[in-house]
Design a protein around this motif. Structure first.
Motif, PDB file in Angstrom:
ATOM      1  N   ASP A 354       0.844  -1.199   0.000  1.00  0.00           N
ATOM      2  CA  ASP A 354       0.000   0.000   0.000  1.00  0.00           C
ATOM      3  C   ASP A 354       0.881   1.252   0.000  1.00  0.00           C
ATOM      4  O   ASP A 354       1.086   1.897   1.033  1.00  0.00           O
ATOM      5  CB  ASP A 354      -0.916  -0.016   1.218  1.00  0.00           C
ATOM      6  N   TYR A 355       1.380   1.610  -1.160  1.00  0.00           N
ATOM      7  CA  TYR A 355       2.297   2.749  -1.282  1.00  0.00           C
ATOM      8  C   TYR A 355       1.638   4.063  -0.874  1.00  0.00           C
ATOM      9  O   TYR A 355       2.249   4.891  -0.185  1.00  0.00           O
ATOM     10  CB  TYR A 355       2.810   2.857  -2.721  1.00  0.00           C
ATOM     11  N   ASP A 356       0.403   4.266  -1.295  1.00  0.00           N
ATOM     12  CA  ASP A 356      -0.284   5.526  -0.995  1.00  0.00           C
ATOM     13  C   ASP A 356      -0.411   5.742   0.508  1.00  0.00           C
ATOM     14  O   ASP A 356      -0.214   6.861   1.007  1.00  0.00           O
ATOM     15  CB  ASP A 356      -1.663   5.547  -1.647  1.00  0.00           C
ATOM     16  N   ALA A 357      -0.733   4.672   1.236  1.00  0.00           N
ATOM     17  CA  ALA A 357      -0.869   4.790   2.698  1.00  0.00           C
ATOM     18  C   ALA A 357       0.487   5.085   3.341  1.00  0.00           C
ATOM     19  O   ALA A 357       0.579   5.928   4.247  1.00  0.00           O
ATOM     20  CB  ALA A 357      -1.455   3.502   3.276  1.00  0.00           C
ATOM     21  N   VAL A 358       1.528   4.419   2.872  1.00  0.00           N
ATOM     22  CA  VAL A 358       2.874   4.652   3.415  1.00  0.00           C
ATOM     23  C   VAL A 358       3.293   6.095   3.150  1.00  0.00           C
ATOM     24  O   VAL A 358       3.808   6.791   4.034  1.00  0.00           O
ATOM     25  CB  VAL A 358       3.898   3.666   2.803  1.00  0.00           C
ATOM     26  N   SER A 359       3.053   6.561   1.936  1.00  0.00           N
ATOM     27  CA  SER A 359       3.435   7.918   1.550  1.00  0.00           C
ATOM     28  C   SER A 359       2.662   8.962   2.346  1.00  0.00           C
ATOM     29  O   SER A 359       3.223   9.982   2.770  1.00  0.00           O
ATOM     30  CB  SER A 359       3.187   8.116   0.050  1.00  0.00           C
ATOM     31  N   TYR A 362       3.696   8.510   6.390  1.00  0.00           N
ATOM     32  CA  TYR A 362       5.096   8.667   6.798  1.00  0.00           C
ATOM     33  C   TYR A 362       5.874   9.696   5.980  1.00  0.00           C
ATOM     34  O   TYR A 362       6.998  10.024   6.327  1.00  0.00           O
ATOM     35  CB  TYR A 362       5.805   7.304   6.755  1.00  0.00           C
ATOM     36  N   GLU A 363       5.298  10.195   4.898  1.00  0.00           N
ATOM     37  CA  GLU A 363       5.899  11.229   4.059  1.00  0.00           C
ATOM     38  C   GLU A 363       7.247  10.803   3.470  1.00  0.00           C
ATOM     39  O   GLU A 363       7.414  10.737   2.262  1.00  0.00           O
ATOM     40  CB  GLU A 363       6.052  12.547   4.850  1.00  0.00           C
ATOM     41  N   ASP A 364       8.225  10.524   4.335  1.00  0.00           N
ATOM     42  CA  ASP A 364       9.563  10.147   3.865  1.00  0.00           C
ATOM     43  C   ASP A 364       9.607   8.634   3.639  1.00  0.00           C
ATOM     44  O   ASP A 364       9.951   7.858   4.536  1.00  0.00           O
ATOM     45  CB  ASP A 364      10.612  10.567   4.898  1.00  0.00           C
ATOM     46  N   VAL A 365       9.252   8.221   2.424  1.00  0.00           N
ATOM     47  CA  VAL A 365       9.185   6.790   2.105  1.00  0.00           C
ATOM     48  C   VAL A 365      10.561   6.128   2.192  1.00  0.00           C
ATOM     49  O   VAL A 365      10.692   5.049   2.783  1.00  0.00           O
ATOM     50  CB  VAL A 365       8.542   6.559   0.716  1.00  0.00           C
ATOM     51  N   PRO A 366      11.639   6.716   1.618  1.00  0.00           N
ATOM     52  CA  PRO A 366      12.959   6.081   1.715  1.00  0.00           C
ATOM     53  C   PRO A 366      13.401   5.842   3.156  1.00  0.00           C
ATOM     54  O   PRO A 366      13.974   4.790   3.466  1.00  0.00           O
ATOM     55  CB  PRO A 366      13.887   7.074   1.010  1.00  0.00           C
TER      56      PRO A 366
END
Length: 646
Positions: A354-359, A362-366
């Motif tokens: 779930d990339y959208d939820a992580v982004s 948490y904003e800073d995905v890396p």
């Protein structure tokens, strides 16, 4: 038959430099091409397996006979490959009992960890043939299909008979070189207890650790998408063709009124303190792009075997100055620390893709992916990880060796030396996992910087200024540390004097329970455990300040064999870290009935049933070795469903 020295040449389409020998030997096209060996020192014979020859039955039987010593340079390669050749089931391997690694033998004497390197340093008559690399590339790896080679993807003996004959000579010469090394090193045999440690190391490497490949694969996919989005945003802000280019970015910043010589992590963080908001945004994007954990995840993809366990992650005697372990295949010594309070949730979101939820959350995905690297290591279903580590092991060892009594009392009463150092530095109360607990790491840095005669430069190198200390506070801090630890300071220079005397007079000296001996062109420091540190061709030279200093030959900062300068505090650092390594090995022997799957620095990770007692694990790990009377050890731990930094 008492011993065999052997060497093999093999083919596999798997790149061993990326995947390690376990995955390499698991490839369906894996094949042993040549098998060279000498039995009890007799002339070397080469068995051409690729052309139909067979290894005699008595030699094959010897491979499984633990009483017959098998010598090889980097013996784990031969042992794992021969496990496949003998048809052992996947995930099972020839017992390391009875295998002696000549690479380890060389490392115990401070020599290079390559056959070619050892041969060159020892000046052997029969050295490794230089054309070997080209022959290995030709016969042992896939080749690119071309019109001239008929579109084949592999070179076989009949494609180049002359090269094949040279390859057989190369295989034979490797065994002859190994035998000559054994002869030259015979005066300095590896102690039996070190071979016992090697066996435990090999058992841990054979066991491997389970990797959550669902998490790994999703993390790699997310990292790719994150990098695309960050790069796109950078291009929109800067209009640069390649915003990842250091030169282009420096020029763009200069055009916008921000001059900088560097764009490394520290430099960017410093720039962001005073940069205008629009430039801060660009610098923040650059930091995120630079913080990519994808290489760690890709290394996991490369290393895992068919059962999703990553094996062969540890190199025994990886640091031949101290004998400490190092990592290979997946670099475990520098994993990103995790500080997220909701690690479980972040992990679940990444694992579900779930990339959208992580982004959004948490904003800073890396950074999120970096903090989750540790959590990719998991126990099998129905089991948990028991993680235990030594508390302030180096600080305890140096206090014990030097006889710094106030420190010993602190440890005896359960005090925390890093908290105490931080309290002195910041003039506030510091408790681990409590009041001002975040400052403890800074206290640890100061301890590590000052413990081996480090000064202001060492504190800066360890990030003292970034931690909030001021330039004018650093020298008083160093002075205060040394004034409060007079016995440690005396210890540095007692070791310096003992080393100097041993080398100058070619004699044996002693101080603080350590023995220094110079003989046969080697300096040996005998540790309390009985293990010896070795320094090749020591002599007294002149340092940059015009004073006397010790130099010896070894692998230096350039990764080449060169003459290295040293002095008392540096030898003390080697000694303390070597003793810490011996204590870890003693703990691993004590815990060998447990399934140790990893060990990182002074920490062990065990996979076990949930009913195991964590207190029992920590008690066993914290036992003081019989050779370290008076040393106060303490081990603490935690239980977790995935690996993390507690």
């Amino acid at each position: 038959m008492n011993n065999i020295t052997l060497d093999i040449e093999s083919f596999s389409s798997v790149d061993i430099s990326k995947s390690g020998v376990y995955r390499y030997a698991e490839s369906p096209d894996f094949e042993i091409l040549l098998f060279a060996c000498s039995v009890d020192g007799k002339p070397v014979k080469v068995y051409d397996l690729a052309c139909g020859e067979k290894v005699p039955d008595e030699i094959l039987k010897a491979l499984t006979d633990e009483k017959i010593i098998k010598h090889s340079f980097n013996a784990s390669f031969e042992r794992i490959c021969l496990s496949r050749y003998l048809g052992l089931p996947p995930g099972t391997y020839l017992s390391p009992e009875g295998w002696h690694c000549d690479m380890v033998w060389a490392a115990t004497l401070g020599l290079p960890q390559s056959l070619e390197g050892v041969g060159a340093v020892l000046g052997l008559e029969k050295q490794k043939l230089s054309e070997g690399k080209d022959l290995i590339r030709y016969f042992c790896k896939p080749c690119a299909p071309t019109q001239s080679n008929g579109g084949r993807t592999r070179n076989l003996p009949h494609h180049a008979p002359d090269k094949w004959e040279i390859f057989k000579s190369y295989n034979l010469r490797d065994v002859e070189t190994e035998m000559e090394i054994q002869k030259r090193l015979s005066k300095f045999p590896v102690p039996d207890f070190v071979w016992e440690e090697y066996i435990i190391d090999q058992q841990i490497n054979d066991r491997g650790v389970l990797v959550d490949m669902e998490l790994v694969n999703q993390a790699i996919t997310m990292d790719h998408r994150s990098r695309e989005e960050l790069t796109k945003a950078m291009k929109e802000f800067t209009a640069l063709e390649n915003p990842n280019s250091v030169q282009q970015m420096k020029e763009w910043l200069a055009e916008n009124g921000l001059m900088t010589e560097s764009l490394d992590k520290k430099a960017v963080a410093e720039l962001m303190k005073n940069a205008p908001p629009e430039l801060c945004k660009v610098l923040s994007l650059r930091q995120q792009l630079a913080k990519s954990a994808v290489k760690k995840y890709q290394a996991m993809q490369n290393a895992v075997c068919a059962d999703n366990r990553a094996r062969g992650l540890f190199r025994f005697y990886g640091a031949n100055r101290t004998g400490r372990f190092s990592s290979k295949n997946i670099q475990l010594q520098n994993l990103c620390r995790n500080s997220m309070s909701d690690l479980d949730q972040a992990r679940a979101l990444v694992r579900s893709g779930d990339y959208d939820a992580v982004s959004m959350l948490y904003e800073d995905v890396p950074d999120t992916l970096s903090q989750l690297v540790r959590t990719a290591f998991i126990p099998p279903e129905g089991k948990l990880f028991y993680v235990a580590d030594f508390s302030a092991i180096e600080a305890r060892v140096i206090a014990w060796l030097a006889g710094e009594k106030w420190r010993m009392e602190l440890f005896k009463n359960g005090g925390d030396i890093y908290c105490m150092s931080a309290s002195q530095m910041f003039k506030v109360r510091v408790e681990k996992h409590g009041v001002n607990g975040h400052l403890r790491q800074k206290g640890k840095v100061a301890e590590l910087a000052c413990g081996y005669s480090g000064g202001v430069g060492a504190l800066k190198a360890m990030g003292a200024l970034e931690m909030g200390l001021k330039e004018e506070e650093l020298q008083p801090l160093v002075t205060a540390w040394r004034n409060s630890n007079p016995n440690i300071v005396k210890f540095w220079w007692a070791v310096d004097k003992a080393v100097m005397k041993a080398i100058t007079e070619r004699t044996t000296t002693e101080t603080h329970g350590l023995t220094f001996t110079c003989r046969s062109g080697m300096l040996f420091i005998t540790l309390p455990s009985g293990r010896k540190l070795a320094y090749v061709k020591p002599r007294i030279g002149m340092n940059q300040f015009g004073g006397e200093s010790v130099t010896y030959e070894g692998i230096g900062a350039t990764k080449k064999w060169e003459r290295i300068e040293s002095y008392g505090p540096k030898f003390v650092e080697n000694i303390v870290q070597a003793i810490a390594r011996d204590i870890l090995c003693y703990a691993m022997k004590t815990l060998r009935h447990c399934s140790i799957v990893m060990h990182i620095h002074d920490e062990v990770v065990i996979e076990a049933d949930p009913h195991m007692s964590l207190d029992a694990v920590c008690e066993l790990m914290g036992r003081t070795p019989p050779w370290a009377d008076g040393l106060i050890l303490e081990a603490a731990g935690y239980i977790t469903p995935f690996y993390k930094k507690d």
